[in-house]
Design an enzyme around this catalytic site. Structure first.
Site, PDB file in Angstrom:
ATOM      1  N   ASP A 102      -3.878 -15.549   7.586  1.00  0.00           N
ATOM      2  CA  ASP A 102      -2.592 -16.074   7.115  1.00  0.00           C
ATOM      3  C   ASP A 102      -1.907 -16.945   8.163  1.00  0.00           C
ATOM      4  OD1 ASP A 102      -2.932 -14.811   4.676  1.00  0.00           O
ATOM      5  OD2 ASP A 102      -1.989 -12.964   5.348  1.00  0.00           O
TER       6      ASP A 102
ATOM      7  N   ARG B  88       0.839  -1.209   0.000  1.00  0.00           N
ATOM      8  CA  ARG B  88       0.000   0.000   0.000  1.00  0.00           C
ATOM      9  C   ARG B  88       0.867   1.249   0.000  1.00  0.00           C
ATOM     10  NH1 ARG B  88      -2.648  -4.319   1.990  1.00  0.00           N
ATOM     11  NH2 ARG B  88      -4.918  -4.345   2.109  1.00  0.00           N
TER      12      ARG B  88
HETATM   13  C1  S3P Z   1      -3.999  -9.156   2.328  1.00  0.00           C
HETATM   14  C2  S3P Z   1      -5.225  -9.641   2.684  1.00  0.00           C
HETATM   15  C3  S3P Z   1      -5.496 -11.071   2.897  1.00  0.00           C
HETATM   16  C4  S3P Z   1      -4.209 -11.859   3.140  1.00  0.00           C
HETATM   17  C5  S3P Z   1      -3.122 -11.500   2.185  1.00  0.00           C
HETATM   18  C6  S3P Z   1      -2.817 -10.012   2.218  1.00  0.00           C
HETATM   19  C7  S3P Z   1      -3.877  -7.700   2.085  1.00  0.00           C
HETATM   20  O1  S3P Z   1      -6.136 -11.585   1.761  1.00  0.00           O
HETATM   21  O2  S3P Z   1      -4.455 -13.251   3.071  1.00  0.00           O
HETATM   22  O3  S3P Z   1      -1.948 -12.228   2.529  1.00  0.00           O
HETATM   23  O4  S3P Z   1      -2.733  -7.186   2.040  1.00  0.00           O
HETATM   24  O5  S3P Z   1      -4.908  -7.033   1.949  1.00  0.00           O
HETATM   25  P1  S3P Z   1      -7.753 -11.449   1.618  1.00  0.00           P
HETATM   26  O6  S3P Z   1      -8.105 -10.086   2.043  1.00  0.00           O
HETATM   27  O7  S3P Z   1      -8.098 -11.683   0.190  1.00  0.00           O
HETATM   28  O8  S3P Z   1      -8.293 -12.516   2.524  1.00  0.00           O
END
Ligand code: S3P
Length: 424
Positions: free
Chosen positions: A306, A25
């Site tokens: 995660d 981000r």
């Molecule tokens: C993330 C959100 C999660 C996570 C990924 C990183 C992010 O995925 O599993 O490792 O940076 O927004 P989801 O939001 O699709 O579950």
């Protein structure tokens, strides 16, 4: 690369690389800002490199350093080639939101794993905003025609911070207001960082809204990645050791794993709390062994999504039956993590059964060193190293280089706190 792992007690203090979610981000928002930003502690993992490479291809100057200088005119440029997100779902999904509202066309591609992952979940809401995205049956490559966007109100059908963030980022280029409603709170880095960078973000209960806006340049230090930290904390709890991770994000939308550890009887202490561009940071110390089992349901999943593979491993050493459900999302991560974790821990002697949306684990069982593979999934490579540390005999982790996606020097950091791990 293979790792050879032998039993050990994990003991010590360390810092882990910067948080992957925040780093993606930060790079994207610095590219949208007009001027120079500085991102300290930018992690060197391949996923974040993919985002940096894409921002460069979009005309943003990103220096290749641990403290990255990012210079942007605030206007992205049409890329000359397809934009490669490699293994990174966050890069592909969030950047789709950014690219949908540009005045140029672009194409996002990924590796084999990413090209199998569902993209319909972002194509659908972005299309409602006026985006024009063509895919191969809901998967990458994504051909994005730059379009005029308008705000929408959208209730997330899957609890996903990636989907929420894609929509909010598209909202920065849309007319009117864009509102995303989530039933279960997911990580909120996009909201916090946008606000800290001067963009108006409204949150009313479980709804978050943005209007057209431009982030201001910023300086930040990316907090340590709690998901990377969790491998060390779990390893300490599994081996009767103590581990402290300093400078790690303790954003409440990311600390579900720590709360679950406490419920399993492990002591978790936090110290030296501070804020970093809206993000809470602290040192986290874990001691004591896992005792009781754990029940995890859908309402908790987004805050530890995660870390679920590690919770399954911890459950193998807890007395009683643990159940993790409401986690069908794990089937569409870098691998099908429900099938892969069941196969890996099952091969090592765990009593683990797959559910459509999680696992049932009966413990405690003695784990046995075996040859297992990461299957190309970074979190499963590191899971195997932790499992091998509390197993009897030697564990061989094949395709261990997958860890480079989020934690390139994992095996060295693990050895530094007592892990008996060798790369071969
Ligand atoms: C993330 C959100 C999660 C996570 C990924 C990183 C992010 O995925 O599993 O490792 O940076 O927004 P989801 O939001 O699709 O579950």
């Amino acid at each position: 690369m293979k790792w050879l792992v032998s039993p050990a007690v994990i003991e010590g203090s360390l810092a882990v690389p910067g948080d992957k979610s925040i780093a993606h981000r930060a790079l994207m928002l610095a590219g949208l800002a007009h001027g120079g930003s500085v991102i300290h502690n930018l992690p060197a993992g391949e996923d974040v490199r993919a985002t940096a490479g894409i921002m460069r291809a979009l005309g943003v100057n990103v220096s290749d350093a641990d403290s990255a200088l990012v210079h942007s005119t605030g206007k992205l440029k049409a890329p000359q080639q397809a934009l490669d997100a490699a293994n990174s779902g966050t890069s592909m999904r969030l950047l789709s939101g950014v690219l949908a509202g540009q005045r140029f066309d672009s194409c996002l591609v990924g590796d084999e794993s990413l090209s199998r992952r569902p993209m319909g979940r972002i194509i659908e809401p972005l299309s409602r905003m006026g985006a024009d995205i063509r895919s191969r049956d809901g998967s990458a490559p994504l051909e994005i025609r730059g379009s005029r966007l308008h705000g929408i109100r959208y209730a997330l059908p899957v609890a996903s911070a990636q989907v929420k963030s894609a929509i909010l980022l598209a909202g920065l280029f849309a007319s009117g207001e864009t509102t995303v409603e989530e039933r279960v709170p997911s990580r909120d880095h996009t909201e916090l960082m946008l606000r800290a960078m001067g963009v108006e973000v409204r949150r009313v209960k479980n709804k978050v809204s943005v209007t057209r806006g431009k982030p201001q340049p910023f300086q930040m230090r990316v907090p340590g990645d709690p998901s990377s930290a969790s491998f060390f904390l779990a390893a300490a709890a599994l081996t009767g050791g103590t581990a402290e991770v300093t400078g790690v994000s303790v954003n409440p939308t990311r600390t579900g794993f720590l709360r679950a550890l406490e419920r399993m009887g492990v002591s978790v202490e936090m110290g030296e709390e501070r804020l970093e561009l809206g993000e809470p940071v602290a040192s986290v110390r874990v001691s004591g062994s896992v005792t009781g089992p754990i029940m995890i349901g859908a309402d908790e999943v987004p805050q530890l999504v995660d870390e679920i593979p590690l919770l399954a491993l911890l459950a193998t050493q807890a007395s009683g039956k643990s159940t993790i459900s409401g986690a069908a999302e794990l089937r569409v991560k870098e691998t099908d993590r429900i099938a892969a974790v069941t196969a890996m821990l099952g091969a090592m002697g765990a009593d683990i059964r797959e559910l459509p949306d999680g696992f049932v684990v009966d413990g405690p069982t003695r784990l046995l060193g075996r040859t297992v593979s990461s299957g190309g999934d970074h979190r499963l490579a590191m899971l195997a190293a932790v499992a091998g540390t509390c197993a009897q005999g030697e564990t061989v982790v094949e395709d261990a280089e997958a860890a480079d996606v989020s934690f390139p020097s994992f095996h060295r950091a693990f050895a530094d706190v007592g892990g008996r791990i060798e790369a071969a």
